[in-house]
Design a protein around this motif. Structure first.
Motif, PDB file in Angstrom:
ATOM      1  N   GLN A 151     -16.645 -20.532   9.320  1.00  0.00           N
ATOM      2  CA  GLN A 151     -17.117 -19.150   9.338  1.00  0.00           C
ATOM      3  C   GLN A 151     -18.249 -19.044   8.313  1.00  0.00           C
ATOM      4  O   GLN A 151     -18.161 -19.631   7.220  1.00  0.00           O
ATOM      5  CB  GLN A 151     -15.939 -18.215   8.999  1.00  0.00           C
ATOM      6  N   PRO A 152     -19.353 -18.366   8.609  1.00  0.00           N
ATOM      7  CA  PRO A 152     -20.517 -18.355   7.705  1.00  0.00           C
ATOM      8  C   PRO A 152     -20.209 -17.964   6.257  1.00  0.00           C
ATOM      9  O   PRO A 152     -20.698 -18.611   5.327  1.00  0.00           O
ATOM     10  CB  PRO A 152     -21.480 -17.377   8.367  1.00  0.00           C
ATOM     11  N   TYR A 153     -19.416 -16.944   6.037  1.00  0.00           N
ATOM     12  CA  TYR A 153     -19.088 -16.543   4.664  1.00  0.00           C
ATOM     13  C   TYR A 153     -18.320 -17.653   3.958  1.00  0.00           C
ATOM     14  O   TYR A 153     -18.570 -17.950   2.783  1.00  0.00           O
ATOM     15  CB  TYR A 153     -18.273 -15.243   4.664  1.00  0.00           C
ATOM     16  N   CYS A 154     -17.413 -18.277   4.672  1.00  0.00           N
ATOM     17  CA  CYS A 154     -16.638 -19.376   4.084  1.00  0.00           C
ATOM     18  C   CYS A 154     -17.545 -20.546   3.712  1.00  0.00           C
ATOM     19  O   CYS A 154     -17.376 -21.157   2.649  1.00  0.00           O
ATOM     20  CB  CYS A 154     -15.547 -19.829   5.038  1.00  0.00           C
ATOM     21  N   MET A 155     -18.501 -20.850   4.585  1.00  0.00           N
ATOM     22  CA  MET A 155     -19.414 -21.960   4.301  1.00  0.00           C
ATOM     23  C   MET A 155     -20.335 -21.640   3.126  1.00  0.00           C
ATOM     24  O   MET A 155     -20.595 -22.502   2.284  1.00  0.00           O
ATOM     25  CB  MET A 155     -20.227 -22.282   5.543  1.00  0.00           C
ATOM     26  N   ALA A 156     -20.826 -20.418   3.055  1.00  0.00           N
ATOM     27  CA  ALA A 156     -21.813 -20.053   2.043  1.00  0.00           C
ATOM     28  C   ALA A 156     -21.209 -19.679   0.693  1.00  0.00           C
ATOM     29  O   ALA A 156     -21.819 -19.928  -0.342  1.00  0.00           O
ATOM     30  CB  ALA A 156     -22.676 -18.888   2.552  1.00  0.00           C
ATOM     31  N   VAL A 157     -20.018 -19.082   0.699  1.00  0.00           N
ATOM     32  CA  VAL A 157     -19.461 -18.541  -0.545  1.00  0.00           C
ATOM     33  C   VAL A 157     -18.166 -19.239  -0.952  1.00  0.00           C
ATOM     34  O   VAL A 157     -18.048 -19.719  -2.076  1.00  0.00           O
ATOM     35  CB  VAL A 157     -19.244 -17.009  -0.416  1.00  0.00           C
ATOM     36  N   VAL A 158     -17.196 -19.268  -0.058  1.00  0.00           N
ATOM     37  CA  VAL A 158     -15.877 -19.805  -0.429  1.00  0.00           C
ATOM     38  C   VAL A 158     -15.947 -21.307  -0.674  1.00  0.00           C
ATOM     39  O   VAL A 158     -15.459 -21.790  -1.707  1.00  0.00           O
ATOM     40  CB  VAL A 158     -14.813 -19.470   0.641  1.00  0.00           C
ATOM     41  N   GLY A 159     -16.547 -22.043   0.244  1.00  0.00           N
ATOM     42  CA  GLY A 159     -16.617 -23.498   0.114  1.00  0.00           C
ATOM     43  C   GLY A 159     -17.205 -23.970  -1.202  1.00  0.00           C
ATOM     44  O   GLY A 159     -16.608 -24.818  -1.885  1.00  0.00           O
ATOM     45  N   PRO A 160     -18.368 -23.433  -1.620  1.00  0.00           N
ATOM     46  CA  PRO A 160     -18.924 -23.856  -2.907  1.00  0.00           C
ATOM     47  C   PRO A 160     -18.007 -23.546  -4.096  1.00  0.00           C
ATOM     48  O   PRO A 160     -17.925 -24.339  -5.039  1.00  0.00           O
ATOM     49  CB  PRO A 160     -20.237 -23.077  -2.998  1.00  0.00           C
ATOM     50  N   LYS A 161     -17.292 -22.435  -4.042  1.00  0.00           N
ATOM     51  CA  LYS A 161     -16.363 -22.117  -5.136  1.00  0.00           C
ATOM     52  C   LYS A 161     -15.200 -23.102  -5.158  1.00  0.00           C
ATOM     53  O   LYS A 161     -14.764 -23.525  -6.231  1.00  0.00           O
ATOM     54  CB  LYS A 161     -15.845 -20.683  -5.003  1.00  0.00           C
ATOM     55  N   VAL A 162     -14.702 -23.458  -3.990  1.00  0.00           N
ATOM     56  CA  VAL A 162     -13.609 -24.430  -3.918  1.00  0.00           C
ATOM     57  C   VAL A 162     -14.082 -25.776  -4.468  1.00  0.00           C
ATOM     58  O   VAL A 162     -13.371 -26.424  -5.253  1.00  0.00           O
ATOM     59  CB  VAL A 162     -13.076 -24.565  -2.472  1.00  0.00           C
ATOM     60  N   ARG A 163     -15.278 -26.200  -4.080  1.00  0.00           N
ATOM     61  CA  ARG A 163     -15.803 -27.482  -4.587  1.00  0.00           C
ATOM     62  C   ARG A 163     -15.993 -27.440  -6.110  1.00  0.00           C
ATOM     63  O   ARG A 163     -15.682 -28.409  -6.806  1.00  0.00           O
ATOM     64  CB  ARG A 163     -17.101 -27.833  -3.874  1.00  0.00           C
ATOM     65  N   LYS A 164     -16.500 -26.328  -6.627  1.00  0.00           N
ATOM     66  CA  LYS A 164     -16.672 -26.187  -8.076  1.00  0.00           C
ATOM     67  C   LYS A 164     -15.320 -26.314  -8.778  1.00  0.00           C
ATOM     68  O   LYS A 164     -15.197 -27.013  -9.785  1.00  0.00           O
ATOM     69  CB  LYS A 164     -17.322 -24.841  -8.405  1.00  0.00           C
ATOM     70  N   PHE A 165     -14.318 -25.637  -8.238  1.00  0.00           N
ATOM     71  CA  PHE A 165     -12.979 -25.729  -8.812  1.00  0.00           C
ATOM     72  C   PHE A 165     -12.494 -27.184  -8.813  1.00  0.00           C
ATOM     73  O   PHE A 165     -12.021 -27.691  -9.828  1.00  0.00           O
ATOM     74  CB  PHE A 165     -11.995 -24.845  -8.040  1.00  0.00           C
ATOM     75  N   MET A 166     -12.618 -27.860  -7.682  1.00  0.00           N
ATOM     76  CA  MET A 166     -12.132 -29.232  -7.574  1.00  0.00           C
ATOM     77  C   MET A 166     -12.874 -30.165  -8.524  1.00  0.00           C
ATOM     78  O   MET A 166     -12.268 -31.073  -9.108  1.00  0.00           O
ATOM     79  CB  MET A 166     -12.214 -29.705  -6.133  1.00  0.00           C
ATOM     80  N   ASP A 167     -14.177 -29.935  -8.720  1.00  0.00           N
ATOM     81  CA  ASP A 167     -14.954 -30.760  -9.635  1.00  0.00           C
ATOM     82  C   ASP A 167     -14.551 -30.568 -11.088  1.00  0.00           C
ATOM     83  O   ASP A 167     -14.591 -31.499 -11.881  1.00  0.00           O
ATOM     84  CB  ASP A 167     -16.456 -30.446  -9.501  1.00  0.00           C
ATOM     85  N   HIS A 168     -14.188 -29.345 -11.453  1.00  0.00           N
ATOM     86  CA  HIS A 168     -13.915 -29.030 -12.851  1.00  0.00           C
ATOM     87  C   HIS A 168     -12.436 -29.000 -13.232  1.00  0.00           C
ATOM     88  O   HIS A 168     -12.100 -29.029 -14.415  1.00  0.00           O
ATOM     89  CB  HIS A 168     -14.551 -27.688 -13.216  1.00  0.00           C
ATOM     90  N   PHE A 169     -11.551 -28.909 -12.266  1.00  0.00           N
ATOM     91  CA  PHE A 169     -10.141 -28.764 -12.567  1.00  0.00           C
ATOM     92  C   PHE A 169      -9.270 -29.762 -11.810  1.00  0.00           C
ATOM     93  O   PHE A 169      -8.174 -29.432 -11.355  1.00  0.00           O
ATOM     94  CB  PHE A 169      -9.674 -27.326 -12.267  1.00  0.00           C
ATOM     95  N   GLY A 170      -9.762 -30.977 -11.690  1.00  0.00           N
ATOM     96  CA  GLY A 170      -9.009 -32.016 -10.986  1.00  0.00           C
ATOM     97  C   GLY A 170      -7.624 -32.244 -11.551  1.00  0.00           C
ATOM     98  O   GLY A 170      -6.699 -32.592 -10.814  1.00  0.00           O
ATOM     99  N   ASP A 171      -7.462 -31.999 -12.848  1.00  0.00           N
ATOM    100  CA  ASP A 171      -6.151 -32.200 -13.480  1.00  0.00           C
ATOM    101  C   ASP A 171      -5.126 -31.170 -13.019  1.00  0.00           C
ATOM    102  O   ASP A 171      -3.920 -31.367 -13.205  1.00  0.00           O
ATOM    103  CB  ASP A 171      -6.284 -32.167 -15.006  1.00  0.00           C
ATOM    104  N   LEU A 172      -5.566 -30.082 -12.392  1.00  0.00           N
ATOM    105  CA  LEU A 172      -4.639 -29.052 -11.907  1.00  0.00           C
ATOM    106  C   LEU A 172      -4.339 -29.160 -10.418  1.00  0.00           C
ATOM    107  O   LEU A 172      -3.516 -28.401  -9.903  1.00  0.00           O
ATOM    108  CB  LEU A 172      -5.209 -27.654 -12.198  1.00  0.00           C
ATOM    109  N   LEU A 173      -4.999 -30.079  -9.738  1.00  0.00           N
ATOM    110  CA  LEU A 173      -4.825 -30.177  -8.288  1.00  0.00           C
ATOM    111  C   LEU A 173      -3.416 -30.621  -7.919  1.00  0.00           C
ATOM    112  O   LEU A 173      -2.850 -31.519  -8.539  1.00  0.00           O
ATOM    113  CB  LEU A 173      -5.816 -31.162  -7.691  1.00  0.00           C
ATOM    114  N   ALA A 174      -2.900 -29.978  -6.880  1.00  0.00           N
ATOM    115  CA  ALA A 174      -1.610 -30.403  -6.318  1.00  0.00           C
ATOM    116  C   ALA A 174      -1.827 -31.747  -5.621  1.00  0.00           C
ATOM    117  O   ALA A 174      -2.915 -32.028  -5.105  1.00  0.00           O
ATOM    118  CB  ALA A 174      -1.111 -29.363  -5.329  1.00  0.00           C
ATOM    119  N   GLN A 175      -0.816 -32.548  -5.595  1.00  0.00           N
ATOM    120  CA  GLN A 175      -0.889 -33.817  -4.892  1.00  0.00           C
ATOM    121  C   GLN A 175      -0.776 -33.565  -3.400  1.00  0.00           C
ATOM    122  O   GLN A 175       0.024 -32.721  -2.978  1.00  0.00           O
ATOM    123  CB  GLN A 175       0.218 -34.757  -5.365  1.00  0.00           C
ATOM    124  N   PRO A 176      -1.570 -34.269  -2.595  1.00  0.00           N
ATOM    125  CA  PRO A 176      -1.521 -34.031  -1.134  1.00  0.00           C
ATOM    126  C   PRO A 176      -0.175 -34.394  -0.531  1.00  0.00           C
ATOM    127  O   PRO A 176       0.605 -35.095  -1.047  1.00  0.00           O
ATOM    128  CB  PRO A 176      -2.618 -34.934  -0.587  1.00  0.00           C
TER     129      PRO A 176
END
Length: 176
Positions: A151-176
């Motif tokens: 969805q365009p909003y997800c691609m433009a806004v949500v996705g980049p925020k999720v990637r930023k979170f994953m890049d900076h908070f890898g120690d908090l990620l749940a295990q798959p």
């Protein structure tokens, strides 16, 4: 035993997509809080005159992830210095707010705000309010980013925020 955290930092799709990734988080629900209308609906809230903020209510295990860690993520993934806006999302429904559920959460939020002041050049406008009635959002908002990543909003806004979170908070990620 779990606790509840309720946070408002712009569109609830963004916050939900991020907090779902954190270990110790059991459930994330999108909804509305802080307004004066009973049983608000998305369209009403989007008009900006119900007083509600779009929020996520996070059920978490504090023995796995601390409330303070949830707040650290909160201040990193949205702009707490813009009043009633996040990017192009404008209106009181997109305000930055922490709705605390206990005196301990209130104290932790006050501390987190003071810490965040060091990271932001402009004043923090995040509101600190006692949690009120949580009104769940309509079912179509549940798990929105995961169900609609193209969805365009997800691609433009949500996705980049999720990637930023994953890049900076890898120690908090749940295990798959």
């Amino acid at each position: 035993m779990t606790e509840i955290a309720t946070l408002a930092g712009g569109c609830f799709w963004c916050l939900e997509a991020i907090y779902q990734q954190i270990r110790g988080v059991k459930l994330v629900r999108s909804g509305y809080m802080g307004g004066h209308v009973s049983q608000p609906q998305y369209r009403q809230v989007c008009e900006g005159n119900t007083g509600h903020a779009e929020v996520v209510q996070i059920e978490f295990d504090p023995t796995i992830v601390a409330y303070a860690d949830l707040l650290t993520v909160f201040f990193a993934i949205h702009n707490p210095t813009t009043l009633n806006r996040q990017g192009n999302d404008v209106g009181p429904q997109y305000r930055s707010a922490i709705f605390y559920h206990s005196d301990e959460q209130k104290l932790a939020a006050e501390l987190a705000i003071n810490v965040a002041k060091q990271d932001w050049p402009m004043p923090i406008v995040t509101q600190l309010e006692s949690a009120a009635t949580f009104w769940p959002a309509e079912a179509e908002h549940d798990n929105y980013y995961n169900l609609h990543p193209s969805q365009p909003y997800c691609m433009a806004v949500v996705g980049p925020k999720v990637r930023k979170f994953m890049d900076h908070f890898g120690d908090l990620l749940a295990q798959p």
